[in-house]
Design a protein around this motif. Structure first.
Motif, PDB file in Angstrom:
ATOM      1  N   GLU A 165      -8.025  -9.594  -4.864  1.00 10.46           N
ATOM      2  CA  GLU A 165      -7.328  -9.275  -6.105  1.00 10.46           C
ATOM      3  C   GLU A 165      -6.150  -8.322  -5.893  1.00 10.46           C
ATOM      4  O   GLU A 165      -5.215  -8.295  -6.693  1.00 10.46           O
ATOM      5  CB  GLU A 165      -8.299  -8.644  -7.104  1.00 10.46           C
ATOM      6  CG  GLU A 165      -9.533  -9.494  -7.421  1.00 10.46           C
ATOM      7  CD  GLU A 165      -9.230 -10.681  -8.320  1.00 10.46           C
ATOM      8  OE1 GLU A 165      -8.046 -10.913  -8.633  1.00 10.46           O
ATOM      9  OE2 GLU A 165     -10.176 -11.387  -8.703  1.00 10.46           O
ATOM     10  N   SER A 166      -6.210  -7.507  -4.859  1.00 11.76           N
ATOM     11  CA  SER A 166      -5.137  -6.567  -4.527  1.00 11.76           C
ATOM     12  C   SER A 166      -5.319  -6.177  -3.074  1.00 11.76           C
ATOM     13  O   SER A 166      -6.171  -6.727  -2.371  1.00 11.76           O
ATOM     14  CB  SER A 166      -5.193  -5.333  -5.437  1.00 11.76           C
ATOM     15  OG  SER A 166      -6.241  -4.467  -5.038  1.00 11.76           O
ATOM     16  N   ASP A 167      -4.532  -5.202  -2.611  1.00 10.36           N
ATOM     17  CA  ASP A 167      -4.680  -4.809  -1.209  1.00 10.36           C
ATOM     18  C   ASP A 167      -5.966  -4.033  -0.944  1.00 10.36           C
ATOM     19  O   ASP A 167      -6.328  -3.815   0.214  1.00 10.36           O
ATOM     20  CB  ASP A 167      -3.464  -4.004  -0.746  1.00 10.36           C
ATOM     21  CG  ASP A 167      -3.220  -2.740  -1.564  1.00 10.36           C
ATOM     22  OD1 ASP A 167      -3.975  -2.514  -2.540  1.00 10.36           O
ATOM     23  OD2 ASP A 167      -2.272  -1.986  -1.243  1.00 10.36           O
ATOM     24  N   VAL A 168      -6.685  -3.630  -2.011  1.00 11.99           N
ATOM     25  CA  VAL A 168      -7.930  -2.881  -1.805  1.00 11.99           C
ATOM     26  C   VAL A 168      -9.117  -3.433  -2.597  1.00 11.99           C
ATOM     27  O   VAL A 168     -10.235  -2.937  -2.449  1.00 11.99           O
ATOM     28  CB  VAL A 168      -7.750  -1.385  -2.174  1.00 11.99           C
ATOM     29  CG1 VAL A 168      -6.816  -0.701  -1.179  1.00 11.99           C
ATOM     30  CG2 VAL A 168      -7.243  -1.226  -3.593  1.00 11.99           C
ATOM     31  N   ILE A 169      -8.929  -4.421  -3.434  1.00 12.30           N
ATOM     32  CA  ILE A 169      -9.989  -4.914  -4.312  1.00 12.30           C
ATOM     33  C   ILE A 169     -10.205  -6.404  -4.096  1.00 12.30           C
ATOM     34  O   ILE A 169      -9.243  -7.183  -4.041  1.00 12.30           O
ATOM     35  CB  ILE A 169      -9.674  -4.625  -5.789  1.00 12.30           C
ATOM     36  CG1 ILE A 169      -9.643  -3.118  -6.047  1.00 12.30           C
ATOM     37  CG2 ILE A 169     -10.694  -5.293  -6.718  1.00 12.30           C
ATOM     38  CD1 ILE A 169      -9.225  -2.727  -7.452  1.00 12.30           C
ATOM     39  N   LYS A 224     -13.712  -2.291  -4.918  1.00  8.20           N
ATOM     40  CA  LYS A 224     -12.658  -1.605  -4.169  1.00  8.20           C
ATOM     41  C   LYS A 224     -13.189  -1.172  -2.811  1.00  8.20           C
ATOM     42  O   LYS A 224     -14.274  -0.585  -2.707  1.00  8.20           O
ATOM     43  CB  LYS A 224     -12.178  -0.368  -4.939  1.00  8.20           C
ATOM     44  CG  LYS A 224     -11.101   0.418  -4.195  1.00  8.20           C
ATOM     45  CD  LYS A 224     -10.743   1.708  -4.924  1.00  8.20           C
ATOM     46  CE  LYS A 224      -9.716   2.511  -4.116  1.00  8.20           C
ATOM     47  NZ  LYS A 224      -9.437   3.821  -4.740  1.00  8.20           N
ATOM     48  N   ARG A 225     -12.436  -1.463  -1.755  1.00  5.73           N
ATOM     49  CA  ARG A 225     -12.774  -0.967  -0.425  1.00  5.73           C
ATOM     50  C   ARG A 225     -12.399   0.509  -0.365  1.00  5.73           C
ATOM     51  O   ARG A 225     -11.229   0.874  -0.480  1.00  5.73           O
ATOM     52  CB  ARG A 225     -12.006  -1.748   0.650  1.00  5.73           C
ATOM     53  CG  ARG A 225     -12.404  -1.351   2.081  1.00  5.73           C
ATOM     54  CD  ARG A 225     -11.534  -2.029   3.129  1.00  5.73           C
ATOM     55  NE  ARG A 225     -10.150  -1.568   3.037  1.00  5.73           N
ATOM     56  CZ  ARG A 225      -9.134  -2.326   2.697  1.00  5.73           C
ATOM     57  NH1 ARG A 225      -9.315  -3.594   2.367  1.00  5.73           N
ATOM     58  NH2 ARG A 225      -7.898  -1.823   2.648  1.00  5.73           N
ATOM     59  N   GLU A 226     -13.394   1.356  -0.208  1.00  7.12           N
ATOM     60  CA  GLU A 226     -13.169   2.798  -0.191  1.00  7.12           C
ATOM     61  C   GLU A 226     -12.895   3.258   1.232  1.00  7.12           C
ATOM     62  O   GLU A 226     -13.783   3.303   2.080  1.00  7.12           O
ATOM     63  CB  GLU A 226     -14.389   3.534  -0.757  1.00  7.12           C
ATOM     64  CG  GLU A 226     -14.692   3.242  -2.215  1.00  7.12           C
ATOM     65  CD  GLU A 226     -13.660   3.838  -3.167  1.00  7.12           C
ATOM     66  OE1 GLU A 226     -12.799   4.634  -2.707  1.00  7.12           O
ATOM     67  OE2 GLU A 226     -13.718   3.517  -4.368  1.00  7.12           O
TER      68      GLU A 226
END
Length: 408
Positions: A165-169, A224-226
């Motif tokens: 969905e995005s660069d982190v999600i 989200k990748r933390e």
């Protein structure tokens, strides 16, 4: 019921808890895990390392002591925590273990100040509070199991789709392996995902908001990748999901839970405010509103770092194009040149009251918000400054509950 003498004693300890509460809860968790290491499978160790769980429990104990003569006033908090307990799998037999170690922690921290009279009063009070939790959770376990498609414990789901969905999600579309039906959930609720990560000694459980409308053949979570940051380790489970879980993988989840839910009986306008991955429960609410309440005015506001980190943007913009009652606004704190060139956002910096007032068409609305704690505190402060009634402010914490203002 508590005796009058026990109530007076508990109330006399309120100032002490305000000072020593976190020390007591820190010692409590040390004792609990030393004596019952199997409980490490239930608790989020990242929250333990960061101290947020200890602070949340200290605040809960403090509030219980302050309202010990009117426990009904904290019933909403009890129900919120009970939802999480049911989702995790907390059982009645866990409560005596917690009680024994909590009372012992009070004695360890306060020393001689923790008289036998005080310890007895707290033992009595804990018994009453524990019985309240056990009763509420018993009802929740029964409701989760008995509803159509419901289940108890954890159920195997296969990842039908994985979408960046995005660069982190990334979104994970989860379908039950047994092919059975799925119970409906309230938009805003979450599920617990149990991960058994290779090389890890304990099971790790995390809660993730459902990010689509109910009534589908799947549940969707958007995670989200933390990454690591100063004072915060990288997210163990989020990185595991992003890096090792693919389409076809199997995960184990518990039935949806949570009391952060859209009030569909309220016909007034709705304002949905999200920050970062806090968009997930609000996206579920927006999808439901677009499907079942097309005449209700909806203002959707999302704050992100920039377009690269903005998840679910296209899906929301499609709803805006197809529904005249929905308006959406983006606020980027650090927009890219590409964002500026394409006019991809409506405000730069951080949400402030003047901008909020300029885009919300009707102040008399229900406000729902979710995101990182600083974002939550900012939104709460702005809404209070705008004199929005507390009854119209609804929010969800990602992680242990925290104070949103000094007045709480």
């Amino acid at each position: 019921m508590l005796s009058e003498s026990s109530i007076r004693i508990i109330q006399s300890t309120v100032p002490v808890l305000q000072i020593h509460g976190t020390s007591i809860t820190k010692r409590f968790y040390e004792r609990l895990f030393e004596r019952h290491p199997d409980l490490l499978n239930l608790f989020n160790q990242a929250n333990q390392e960061q101290g947020s769980q200890q602070a949340a429990l200290a605040n809960a104990v403090y509030e219980a002591a302050k309202h010990i003569d009117r426990l009904d006033t904290i019933l909403p908090v009890v129900r919120s925590v009970a939802h999480k307990h049911r989702s995790l799998g907390v059982l009645p037999e866990h409560y005596p273990l917690v009680g024994q170690n909590l009372i012992a922690a009070i004695k360890d921290v306060l020393g001689e100040a923790a008289t036998d009279e005080i310890l007895q009063a707290w033992t009595e009070a804990y018994g009453v509070i524990a019985d309240t939790f056990i009763g509420v959770e018993s009802e929740m376990y029964g409701a989760a199991k008995e509803r159509h498609g419901g289940w108890q414990g954890y159920r195997a789901f296969a990842v039908a789709r994985k979408v960046r969905e995005s660069d982190v999600i990334a979104s994970f579309y989860l379908a039950p392996r047994d092919g059975g039906d799925l119970p409906r959930f309230e938009p805003g609720q979450y599920l617990s995902l149990k991960a058994e990560i290779p090389g890890e000694a304990h099971t790790h459980i995390r809660q993730y908001s459902l990010s689509d409308a109910p009534g589908k053949a799947y549940y969707r979570i958007s995670v989200k990748r933390e990454d690591s940051a100063p004072g915060r380790p990288a997210g163990l489970v989020s990185n595991y999901l992003h890096e090792q879980i693919e389409e076809g993988s199997v995960v184990w989840i518990s039935a949806p839970a949570g009391d952060f839910a859209l009030d569909r009986a309220d016909a007034r306008p709705v304002v949905l405010l999200s920050g970062g991955v806090g968009i997930t429960p609000l996206a579920s609410m927006l999808n439901v509103l677009s499907e079942s309440d097309p005449h209700r005015q909806v203002t959707f506001i999302h704050a992100a770092r920039n377009g690269d980190s903005h998840a679910l943007k296209e899906a929301v913009e499609e709803l805006v194009r197809n529904h005249s009652n929905i308006a959406a606004f983006w606020c980027y704190s650090n927009p890219t040149d590409r964002d500026r060139a394409s006019n991809a956002f409506h405000a730069e910096g951080y949400i402030d009251l003047s901008w909020l007032q300029s885009i919300v068409p009707d102040r008399n609305a229900s406000y729902y918000y979710c995101g990182p704690l600083p974002f939550m505190r900012t939104v709460s402060r702005l809404l209070r400054k705008w004199e929005i009634p507390a009854a119209d402010m609804h929010y969800e914490f990602f992680g242990p509950a925290a104070r949103l203002s000094d007045a709480e």
